[in-house]
Design an enzyme around this catalytic site. Sequence first.
Site, PDB file in Angstrom:
ATOM      1  CG  HIS A  89      -1.841  -1.229   1.176  1.00 52.37           C
ATOM      2  ND1 HIS A  89      -2.975  -1.285   0.401  1.00 52.37           N
ATOM      3  CD2 HIS A  89      -1.741  -2.433   1.792  1.00 52.37           C
ATOM      4  CE1 HIS A  89      -3.542  -2.471   0.549  1.00 52.37           C
ATOM      5  NE2 HIS A  89      -2.814  -3.182   1.393  1.00 52.37           N
ATOM      6  CG  ASP A  95       2.275   5.331  -9.032  1.00 52.49           C
ATOM      7  OD1 ASP A  95       2.400   6.455  -9.560  1.00 52.49           O
ATOM      8  OD2 ASP A  95       2.078   4.288  -9.686  1.00 52.49           O
ATOM      9  NE  ARG A  98      -2.776   3.101  -6.751  1.00 56.52           N
ATOM     10  CZ  ARG A  98      -3.248   3.421  -5.551  1.00 56.52           C
ATOM     11  NH1 ARG A  98      -2.825   4.523  -4.937  1.00 56.52           N
ATOM     12  NH2 ARG A  98      -4.151   2.661  -4.960  1.00 56.52           N
ATOM     13  N   GLY A 122     -12.212  -2.755  -3.083  1.00 48.28           N
ATOM     14  CA  GLY A 122     -10.800  -2.993  -2.802  1.00 48.28           C
ATOM     15  C   GLY A 122     -10.168  -1.751  -2.227  1.00 48.28           C
ATOM     16  CG  ASP A 144      -9.229  -4.629   0.753  1.00 44.99           C
ATOM     17  OD1 ASP A 144      -8.858  -5.818   0.755  1.00 44.99           O
ATOM     18  OD2 ASP A 144      -8.654  -3.747   0.097  1.00 44.99           O
ATOM     19  CD  GLU A 173     -16.714 -12.163  -5.317  1.00 44.51           C
ATOM     20  OE1 GLU A 173     -16.300 -11.829  -6.440  1.00 44.51           O
ATOM     21  OE2 GLU A 173     -16.101 -11.884  -4.260  1.00 44.51           O
ATOM     22  CD  GLU A 187      -4.834   0.720  -8.354  1.00 43.89           C
ATOM     23  OE1 GLU A 187      -5.050  -0.222  -9.153  1.00 43.89           O
ATOM     24  OE2 GLU A 187      -3.884   0.735  -7.562  1.00 43.89           O
ATOM     25  CD  GLU A 196      -2.759  -8.594  -8.810  1.00 43.48           C
ATOM     26  OE1 GLU A 196      -3.503  -7.601  -8.703  1.00 43.48           O
ATOM     27  OE2 GLU A 196      -1.693  -8.713  -8.219  1.00 43.48           O
ATOM     28  CG  HIS A 374       2.605   0.938  -8.737  1.00 41.30           C
ATOM     29  ND1 HIS A 374       1.609   1.872  -8.942  1.00 41.30           N
ATOM     30  CD2 HIS A 374       1.965  -0.239  -8.557  1.00 41.30           C
ATOM     31  CE1 HIS A 374       0.443   1.282  -8.873  1.00 41.30           C
ATOM     32  NE2 HIS A 374       0.623  -0.001  -8.643  1.00 41.30           N
TER      33      HIS A 374
END
Length: 430
Positions: A89, A95, A98, A122, A144, A173, A187, A196, A374
């Site tokens: 993180h 970054d 970003r 997330g 998350d 879910e 993100e 991923e 990154h």
Amino acid sequence: MLQPTDGGYTNGYNHDGAVTGGISGGHRVRRGSRGRSRGRRGGGSSDGDARVSQWQQHHEDEEEREKPTPPCTEFDTAYFNSYAHVGIHEEMIKDRVRTDTYRNAIFQHQNFIAGKVVVDVGCGTGILSIFCAQAGARRVYAVDASDIAVQANEIVKANNLCDKVIVLHGRVEDVEIDEEVDVIVSEWMGYMLLYESMLGSVITARDRWLKPGGLILPSHATLYMAPVTHQDRYSESVDFWRNVYGIDMSAIMPLAKQCAFEEPSVETITVENVLTWPQVVKHVDCYTVTTQELESITSRFKFESMMRSPFHGFAFWFDVEFTGPTVFPSNNGMRPSFVEPSNSNMTEGNQRKKRPNPNDALVLSTAPEDPPTHWQQTLVYFYEPLDVEQDQVIEGSLTLSQSKENARFMNIHLEYSSGGRSFVKESVMR
């Protein structure tokens, strides 16, 4: 050496299917997985309507045959655990390209966010959720599945935002909410954009909770590829062994090539490394994309080298765009139309076009000509470079597919030909 196959030559394809390891060592930027399986959460409407989201309305037949919640596999658990480490993180937050782009996008769309309900898919440390709260969101669900959610909750408390930001520790879910959301922010991008498979969590959140006319940030994404030359990289990994302190170690060169180039490498290149104009592999509209179309993507390509040079492999990078929705005043429950992305004239396989007006939309780019991030670029190297002449054609096809071993892994299958020779390269991004 290039070895003949039934269809031509092989340049890195292990026919027995045995692929080991992960992203090439020494060129991995992140530790662990790049994505986090983020739980999903829906936000609610201000008037408390129990309307079904536009996506569910569009797929009414599918609603009647709702799929069961997918189980949390051992791979998923390992993936979530990798994002419990604060170092990942820290790297992402530092970054500036970003983080500043996301913050600018949130405040640029403040009219869509102020007084509304947001879900951050997330959330990690919760930084984007807090940006949304600062932009005036009425409520933010920060979701998350990683244990970093515990720290996110403490960060929310420390900033006196408990009345606005609700941290939910769980998978998209699995978590439940009682209201629809006006905005989804996430993100979700991995190396090579789709590594991923985290975009699936955003899609699920969209289909379950996003209101008609809701906003998704980012709204569009585009993956590009281009042939590259990178003699320095090849020399440092392979040619180094020709003379080591005066000792001939060239016998190790075949193994060195395998170790260095068997799998994708995440590293930074410059425009000087790029042999041709890039082409689009996949354009993603986050308002309409489905999980099924992400399971396997095939794109044909045709490049013309702009110079005489060794051709060492292909580079991949992406950009994402932050475009707001446009809804007709009265849509009678019909699916709304959306603003076209500024690069909407591109289709898979087309060359990258410069946007006519850079102010049309906010863009986060990981291209070699743009400020580094990154994510860097992802390179698929050949074991043996090919010499190409100026204007020589390089053509073939690329297939990206989710690994059957682990859907978060990406299988890469390249078939390419140039100068009358044909080759195959296969790799797995783990």
